[in-house]
Motif scaffolding. Structure first.
Motif, mmCIF file in Angstrom:
data_model
loop_
_atom_site.group_PDB
_atom_site.id
_atom_site.type_symbol
_atom_site.label_atom_id
_atom_site.label_comp_id
_atom_site.label_asym_id
_atom_site.label_seq_id
_atom_site.Cartn_x
_atom_site.Cartn_y
_atom_site.Cartn_z
ATOM 1 N N ASN A 94 0.825 -1.223 0.000
ATOM 2 C CA ASN A 94 0.000 0.000 0.000
ATOM 3 C C ASN A 94 0.853 1.264 0.000
ATOM 4 O O ASN A 94 0.433 2.307 -0.506
ATOM 5 N N TRP A 95 2.053 1.159 0.604
ATOM 6 C CA TRP A 95 2.936 2.327 0.664
ATOM 7 C C TRP A 95 3.323 2.795 -0.740
ATOM 8 O O TRP A 95 3.609 3.977 -0.939
ATOM 9 N N LEU A 96 3.371 1.881 -1.683
ATOM 10 C CA LEU A 96 3.823 2.236 -3.037
ATOM 11 C C LEU A 96 2.748 2.976 -3.817
ATOM 12 O O LEU A 96 3.036 3.740 -4.733
ATOM 13 N N LEU A 97 1.486 2.716 -3.450
ATOM 14 C CA LEU A 97 0.367 3.421 -4.107
ATOM 15 C C LEU A 97 -0.095 4.589 -3.251
ATOM 16 O O LEU A 97 -0.862 5.443 -3.704
ATOM 17 N N ARG A 98 0.318 4.592 -1.992
ATOM 18 C CA ARG A 98 -0.148 5.572 -0.998
ATOM 19 C C ARG A 98 -1.671 5.560 -0.883
ATOM 20 O O ARG A 98 -2.332 6.598 -0.967
ATOM 21 N N VAL A 99 -2.183 4.357 -0.728
ATOM 22 C CA VAL A 99 -3.603 4.206 -0.395
ATOM 23 C C VAL A 99 -3.686 3.321 0.853
ATOM 24 O O VAL A 99 -2.750 2.577 1.153
ATOM 25 N N ILE A 100 -4.789 3.424 1.573
ATOM 26 C CA ILE A 100 -5.043 2.513 2.686
ATOM 27 C C ILE A 100 -5.937 1.405 2.139
ATOM 28 O O ILE A 100 -6.958 1.679 1.500
ATOM 29 N N ALA A 101 -5.538 0.169 2.385
ATOM 30 C CA ALA A 101 -6.340 -0.963 1.903
ATOM 31 C C ALA A 101 -6.275 -2.088 2.927
ATOM 32 O O ALA A 101 -5.274 -2.244 3.632
ATOM 33 N N VAL A 102 -7.354 -2.868 2.995
ATOM 34 C CA VAL A 102 -7.412 -4.014 3.911
ATOM 35 C C VAL A 102 -7.543 -5.300 3.106
ATOM 36 O O VAL A 102 -8.014 -5.294 1.964
ATOM 37 N N THR A 103 -7.137 -6.390 3.711
ATOM 38 C CA THR A 103 -7.204 -7.683 3.042
ATOM 39 C C THR A 103 -8.657 -8.101 2.871
ATOM 40 O O THR A 103 -9.394 -8.210 3.857
ATOM 41 N N GLY A 104 -9.066 -8.353 1.632
ATOM 42 C CA GLY A 104 -10.401 -8.887 1.381
ATOM 43 C C GLY A 104 -10.342 -10.397 1.240
ATOM 44 O O GLY A 104 -11.168 -11.122 1.796
ATOM 45 N N ARG A 105 -9.360 -10.858 0.493
ATOM 46 C CA ARG A 105 -9.193 -12.300 0.272
ATOM 47 C C ARG A 105 -7.711 -12.620 0.173
ATOM 48 O O ARG A 105 -6.946 -11.845 -0.411
#
Ligand SMILES: CCCCCCCCCCCCCC(=O)SCCNC(=O)CCNC(=O)[C@H](O)C(C)(C)COP(=O)(O)OP(=O)(O)OC[C@H]1O[C@@H](n2cnc3c(N)ncnc32)[C@H](O)[C@@H]1OP(=O)(O)O
Length: 194
Positions: A94-105
């Motif tokens: 996520n650091w490379l895109l600078r977005v916050i994301a959570v594991t879905g699968r």
């Protein structure tokens, strides 16, 4: 045998994203996203203390040493711990895109047993993005960064806003995190950057 479910196959119109211009430089340590994180937090004494480093393009690398506390069978790492190490490494993308994301699968192949005291050499990369969905894969090797594959995973992360944590987290920890200026700055910077 290996293979992943249809949910982990990017649709035909998914794109290969570009690395954010302010992403950490290749070779830079990424640091913990939260000090009490079981995967990466330096303040989590039972955690894995996994340290990820930015790689080239849309990739990261990480190392994790299996401790006696991580056993499943005698002298061997528990599969859930190995999956956690993969999840944490994938999450650090996520650091490379600078977005916050959570594991879905997250789907894991366990290819070789991993003994206690082994260093697991992990690498991960983003393969595609479709809207809020981020597709990625990771590999864990033993005996060195080019050693035999012990575990591998494919994952789908879903982009979320900071509100995801504020609305769902236990109030005590959310209040403490929101009172930490470093934590808030990190989270907000990710949220406002395109
Ligand atoms: C202040 C503190 C800040 C802290 C910051 C540090 C953060 C760092 C955290 C890092 C932590 C480290 C890592 C961790 O440990 S993360 C911890 C483990 N993960 C979670 O707790 C996530 C729990 N799940 C959710 O909260 C929701 O389900 C989410 C947010 C994921 C989606 O619910 P939401 O209502 O938002 O979205 P949607 O349902 O419309 O779905 C959107 C799209 O995604 C597709 N989809 C969804 N799920 C799946 C699935 N399982 N398989 C396949 N596809 C799936 C869905 O079909 C749809 O596709 P499309 O119709 O658009 O094509």
């Amino acid at each position: 045998m290996s293979g992943t479910s249809a949910a982990l196959k990017p649709p035909a119109d998914a794109v290969r994203p570009v690395r954010h211009p302010e992403a950490p430089a290749p070779g830079e340590l990424l640091g913990a996203h939260y000090e009490h994180c079981f995967g990466c937090g330096e303040g989590q004494r039972h955690g894995l203390h996994l340290q990820a480093r930015a790689g080239d393009g849309l990739s990261v690398t990480a190392e994790f040493t299996v401790q006696a506390a991580h056993q499943g069978a005698p002298g061997l790492a528990h599969g859930g711990i190995l999956t956690t190490a993969l999840d944490e490494t994938l999450g650090s993308l996520n650091w490379l895109l600078r977005v916050i994301a959570v594991t879905g699968r997250l789907e894991t192949d366990f290819v070789r047993p991993v003994p206690v005291d082994t260093v697991l050499h992990l690498d991960a990369e983003i393969t595609a993005v479709h809207g809020r969905k981020i597709y990625s894969r990771a590999t864990g090797r033993i005996g060195g960064p080019d050693g035999p594959v012990a575990v591998r995973a494919e994952a789908l992360f879903i982009e979320v806003k900071v509100d995801h944590f504020i609305e769902n987290g236990r109030p005590a920890e959310i209040e403490a995190a929101m009172a930490d200026p470093d934590q808030v700055r990190r989270a907000r910077a990710f949220e406002v950057n395109p």
